[in-house]
Design an enzyme around this catalytic site. Structure first.
Site, PDB file in Angstrom:
ATOM      1  N   SER A  22      46.316  38.630 -12.055  1.00  0.00           N
ATOM      2  CA  SER A  22      46.704  38.800 -13.449  1.00  0.00           C
ATOM      3  C   SER A  22      45.852  39.896 -14.101  1.00  0.00           C
ATOM      4  O   SER A  22      45.820  41.015 -13.599  1.00  0.00           O
ATOM      5  CB  SER A  22      46.573  37.458 -14.177  1.00  0.00           C
ATOM      6  N   HIS A  25      53.525  32.225 -12.342  1.00  0.00           N
ATOM      7  CA  HIS A  25      52.395  33.154 -12.304  1.00  0.00           C
ATOM      8  C   HIS A  25      51.188  32.559 -11.576  1.00  0.00           C
ATOM      9  O   HIS A  25      50.170  33.217 -11.413  1.00  0.00           O
ATOM     10  CB  HIS A  25      52.013  33.519 -13.741  1.00  0.00           C
ATOM     11  N   ASP A  82      58.102  36.148 -11.561  1.00  0.00           N
ATOM     12  CA  ASP A  82      56.997  36.178 -12.516  1.00  0.00           C
ATOM     13  C   ASP A  82      57.213  37.302 -13.525  1.00  0.00           C
ATOM     14  O   ASP A  82      57.571  38.427 -13.153  1.00  0.00           O
ATOM     15  CB  ASP A  82      55.692  36.391 -11.736  1.00  0.00           C
TER      16      ASP A  82
END
Length: 477
Positions: free
Chosen positions: A278, A396, A341
């Site tokens: 991320s 995610h 995602d």
């Protein structure tokens, strides 16, 4: 993220040495000595031996590691999936996961924003006893950017030792002698934690491009730009806090300069591997660019230390000039993500690398044009028979992504777990595994949420010295 009230006496790990003149120890990993009774941000790790490294009789990765790290841009290794690459991708993903597992994000904790574990036992404490790596430095990031509204900078414990503007963000670790012999080189890992705090989410949303030179990063081209929010997390500092008197950038460059010199002088082959999930993915790629642009990968005029990034579920970071320069510097990036995602689709939802070809030549002149970097490794959680219908946030999840890497056999091939990664991990901090497996969601819990009974028999969160009984990160005087 964490700022320290200096009225609270304790010994954090900090390098007080300036970036240009780092302290060079005689021992490869002796950065962390027993904490002195002063503010000094140094971690403690056992020294490696000085004996010659014995090569193991058999080690499949010894001869193949340059290809595993992208020497040929992973050509022919993803279709079908190379078994050795699979294990290495998961191994580096676990380094990123360790950053989540080690982070104290409990708003009731006085030390929210710190690392829960001392560097000497970090890998053991997060369940990675056999990692074969030793932490040489913790990394901290601050965010004092005026781009973020002050309303989001209030500390939960305004009179406590920590402030949410400074957080532990990851670590630098070096393979020990045994792991080095197995890998065929000394592996230096820089792992960055992904987005956890509200402050960082807001920073993520600052999605305009900013020249890297605006924050004093080396660059031959003033038009090389990256997303402003990520750049600030990497370069901001807070002089009032011992943890962030140096920016995250200065901390990592100083440590790499120190460590690479040690092994360069020993004549050892090295690799620099960055990993992150991320937000951590974006920072890892930016850091890799910075390392290469600063020539910290140079051994001599002809040789360089290979730099590779194992990126997981990362957003777009910069413009096309950034991508071209990263490729010219020889930085290799393997970008692993779940196609469902949403995070990898931003920023640059409308203007990105998938835009019509006739617009591409104009990319350098379009303010909001973002592009992904590296080789893509796309996975689909719907291919796994173990995953139930899940929400956007769960798509995610890094544990999910490791599960998908484990089961991926190639485009169109049937999903089959190859490494045998435990399916229960899907529910460690989420609710992803099908209910028929009878694994409760979010099962990873701290006993009594960390509360202990005091001498009066009352439940309370223990002071930090109770958490760290040996040479810990927050040892008090």
């Amino acid at each position: 993220m964490a700022t320290i009230n200096l009225s609270v006496p304790f010994t954090p790990y900090h390098s007080s040495q300036p970036l240009r003149k780092p302290s060079i120890s005689n021992s490869p990993i002796s950065r962390f000595s027993k904490p002195a009774r002063s503010l000094e941000l140094r971690c403690m790790v056992a020294s490696t031996t000085s004996k010659p490294i014995e090569k193991p009789k058999t080690s499949p990765i010894r001869e193949r590691w340059p290809k595993i790290h992208g020497q040929d841009n992973w050509d022919g290794m993803l279709d079908p999936m190379d078994p050795l690459l699979r294990t290495e991708v998961i191994r580096y993903a676990e380094m990123s996961q360790a950053c989540y597992d080690g982070f104290d994000n409990d708003p009731f904790s006085k030390f929210c924003g710190s690392c829960k574990h001392p560097p000497t036992s970090f890998f053991q404490d997060v369940g990675m006893d056999g990692s074969g790596y030793e932490i040489t430095r913790y990394l901290y990031s601050s965010n004092k950017s005026e781009l973020i509204p002050n309303v989001f900078m209030n500390a939960i414990h305004p009179k406590g030792p920590w402030n949410p503007k400074v957080n532990w963000m990851g670590f630098v670790a070096v393979s020990n002698d045994e792991r080095t012999a197995e890998l065929g080189r000394r592996d230096i890992v820089v792992a960055w934690r992904g987005t956890v705090t509200t402050l960082e989410w807001i920073s993520d949303l600052i999605s305009f491009l900013k020249p890297v030179t605006a924050e004093n990063l080396s660059s031959p081209d003033p038009e090389i730009k990256v997303m402003a929010g990520f750049l600030h997390i990497y370069t901001d500092k807070d002089q009032s806090c011992p943890f962030s008197q140096l920016s995250a950038r200065e901390q990592v460059l100083e440590e790499l300069k120190r460590v690479t010199k040690i092994y360069k002088d020993k004549g050892e082959e090295m690799s620099i591997t960055l990993t992150g999930h991320s937000l951590g993915s974006a920072v890892a790629i930016l850091c890799a660019y910075d390392i290469a642009e600063s020539d910290l990968d140079k051994i001599d005029k002809k040789r360089k230390i290979p730099i590779s990034v194992f990126s997981f579920s990362g957003p777009r970071l910069g413009n096309t000039r950034f991508k071209k320069r990263l490729e010219a510097l020889g930085v290799k990036v393997l970008r692993t993500f779940n196609v469902n995602d949403k995070v990898p689709t931003v920023p640059g939802v409308l203007l990105n690398e998938q835009t019509l070809s006739w617009i591409q030549p104009l990319a350098d002149f379009v303010t909001g044009f973002y592009t992904h970097v590296g080789v893509k490794f796309s996975l689909d959680h719907k291919s796994s028979p173990f995953v139930k219908d899940i929400g956007v946030a769960s798509m995610h999840n890094l544990q999910l992504l490791m599960h998908l890497v484990d089961g991926y056999q190639g485009p169109g091939a049937k999903f089959a777990l190859a490494v045998g990664r435990d399916k229960a991990l899907l529910n460690k901090q989420d609710d992803i595994l099908k209910t028929e497996y009878l694994i409760p969601p979010n099962w990873a819990q701290i006993e009594n949420k960390g509360l202990r009974k005091n001498e009066k028999g009352e439940w309370e969160l223990p002071e930090q010295e109770d958490r760290f009984t040996s040479e810990g990160e927050y040892h008090r005087n």
